[in-house]
Scaffold this active site. Structure first.
Site, PDB file in Angstrom:
ATOM      1  N   TYR A   1      59.129  29.936 -71.880  1.00 56.12           N
ATOM      2  CA  TYR A   1      59.343  29.577 -70.483  1.00 56.12           C
ATOM      3  C   TYR A   1      59.149  28.074 -70.344  1.00 56.12           C
ATOM      4  CZ  TYR A   1      54.210  30.368 -70.417  1.00 56.12           C
ATOM      5  OH  TYR A   1      52.867  30.373 -70.694  1.00 56.12           O
TER       6      TYR A   1
ATOM      7  N   HIS B   1      56.740  26.298 -75.164  1.00 53.38           N
ATOM      8  CA  HIS B   1      57.810  25.477 -74.601  1.00 53.38           C
ATOM      9  C   HIS B   1      58.605  24.807 -75.719  1.00 53.38           C
ATOM     10  CE1 HIS B   1      55.215  26.128 -71.251  1.00 53.38           C
ATOM     11  NE2 HIS B   1      54.309  25.262 -71.676  1.00 53.38           N
TER      12      HIS B   1
END
Length: 334
Positions: A260, A310
């Site tokens: 995400y 990430h």
């Protein structure tokens, strides 16, 4: 009136206008010499000559000039959650709950209802118009801010968006003093003054329960790790990052890279959707290629590029592409 007399009057009027504008420009620049020319010296002329969707020289919402941006930018997808837009599709809810593996969440609708009994249920920042030029600074936490002396430039923006625990005290010359919005999640929460908006990024239903608790009873002390049980913040200035918008950023802008988006990239996307001009500070590595925070003495102490969650490289490349397409202005620091 004779022709020579009319010419003298016009000449005097023109000379008066030139002197007045020059005096204004000199005094304004003298007060704040770091303010660059086009953004502020001609700010008044923008209101008269702008034909776009805002009063800036170039508006974020003008998508027709770039197919890549137009394909990704969806202005109807609002970044902040209200009661009205809080209903999540089954697909979005499952994806959102998967982010931090919440297996037995509380009833989402009930939690949202309780949440908006504690914080305001308002639709904000949807006031774009040809008369508005909202300038925003997104201030990251990169070590490239150290010694950059961007403080006065940052403080001059209308909105100043910071994230997580990035301090200003002791670093004012480089990062400025003002903060209008602080983006955080429960595990990175800090106390705020009464004038700053807390923008919570929830990655699970428990995060919404946490902000309710942190502003009232203080009963929640653990998520997947220990969290502060109470937080000092103005309840009337607490905002919630929409899970629907979070998924949109992940799919449309990052094309599924990483698990995400990072707080930094989500903060940037918030600015892209609520601001007319966006300036970005403190993103990326320093001049030596180190990825660390500007308040850390040891440049390798807090390397944050590779988190396993990430995709920092992809996020940074998208940020650079936005700058190359003149959608944002990027300040590289040192």
């Amino acid at each position: 009136m004779s022709l020579p007399k009319r010419r003298k009057i016009r000449t005097f009027a023109l000379l008066f206008c030139v002197i007045t504008f020059t005096t204004f420009l000199f005094s304004y620049t003298f007060r704040d010499p770091s303010v660059y020319f086009f953004k502020h010296a001609f700010r008044l002329s923008d209101n008269f000559f702008s034909k776009g969707l805002c009063a800036c020289q170039q508006c974020m919402t003008e998508v027709e000039d770039d197919p890549w941006f137009a394909e990704r930018f969806n202005q109807s997808n609002h970044p902040l959650m209200t009661r009205e837009n809080s209903v999540l599709s089954d697909e979005t809810f499952k994806w959102w709950q998967w982010l931090q593996s919440e297996r037995q969440p509380a009833n989402f609708s009930d939690v949202v209802e309780e949440l908006f009994q504690v914080i305001p249920d308002e639709v904000l920042y949807m006031d774009a118009s040809p008369k508005r030029c909202r300038t925003c600074a997104v201030v990251g936490n990169s070590g490239n801010l150290k010694g950059a002396q961007y403080g006065s430039l940052i403080d001059h923006c209308d909105f100043i968006i910071r994230m997580n625990q990035g301090p200003t005290s002791g670093f004012e010359e480089d990062v400025g003093t003002r903060t209008t919005h602080r983006v955080m999640y429960p595990e990175s929460a800090i106390d705020l003054d009464n004038t700053t908006s807390l923008v919570l990024i929830p990655f699970k239903t428990l995060d919404l329960q946490w902000i309710i608790s942190a502003l009232t009873t203080g009963t929640i002390k653990h998520t997947y790790t220990a969290v502060v049980s109470r937080i000092k913040a103005n309840k009337d200035k607490v905002l919630i990052y929409s899970p629907t918008f979070l998924k949109y950023v992940y799919e449309s802008w990052l094309e599924g890279h990483g698990r995400y988006p990072s707080t930094g990239f989500l903060s940037l996307m918030l600015a892209v959707h609520i601001c007319d001009e966006v300036s970005v500070f403190g993103f990326g590595a320093d001049q030596y290629g180190n990825w660390h925070h500007y308040w850390e003495e040891n440049q390798l102490a807090g390397a944050f590029r590779h988190t396993g969650v990430h995709d920092g490289d992809h996020e940074y490349n998208v940020t650079l592409l936005l700058a190359d397409k003149h959608k944002i202005q990027m300040f590289r620091g040192r």
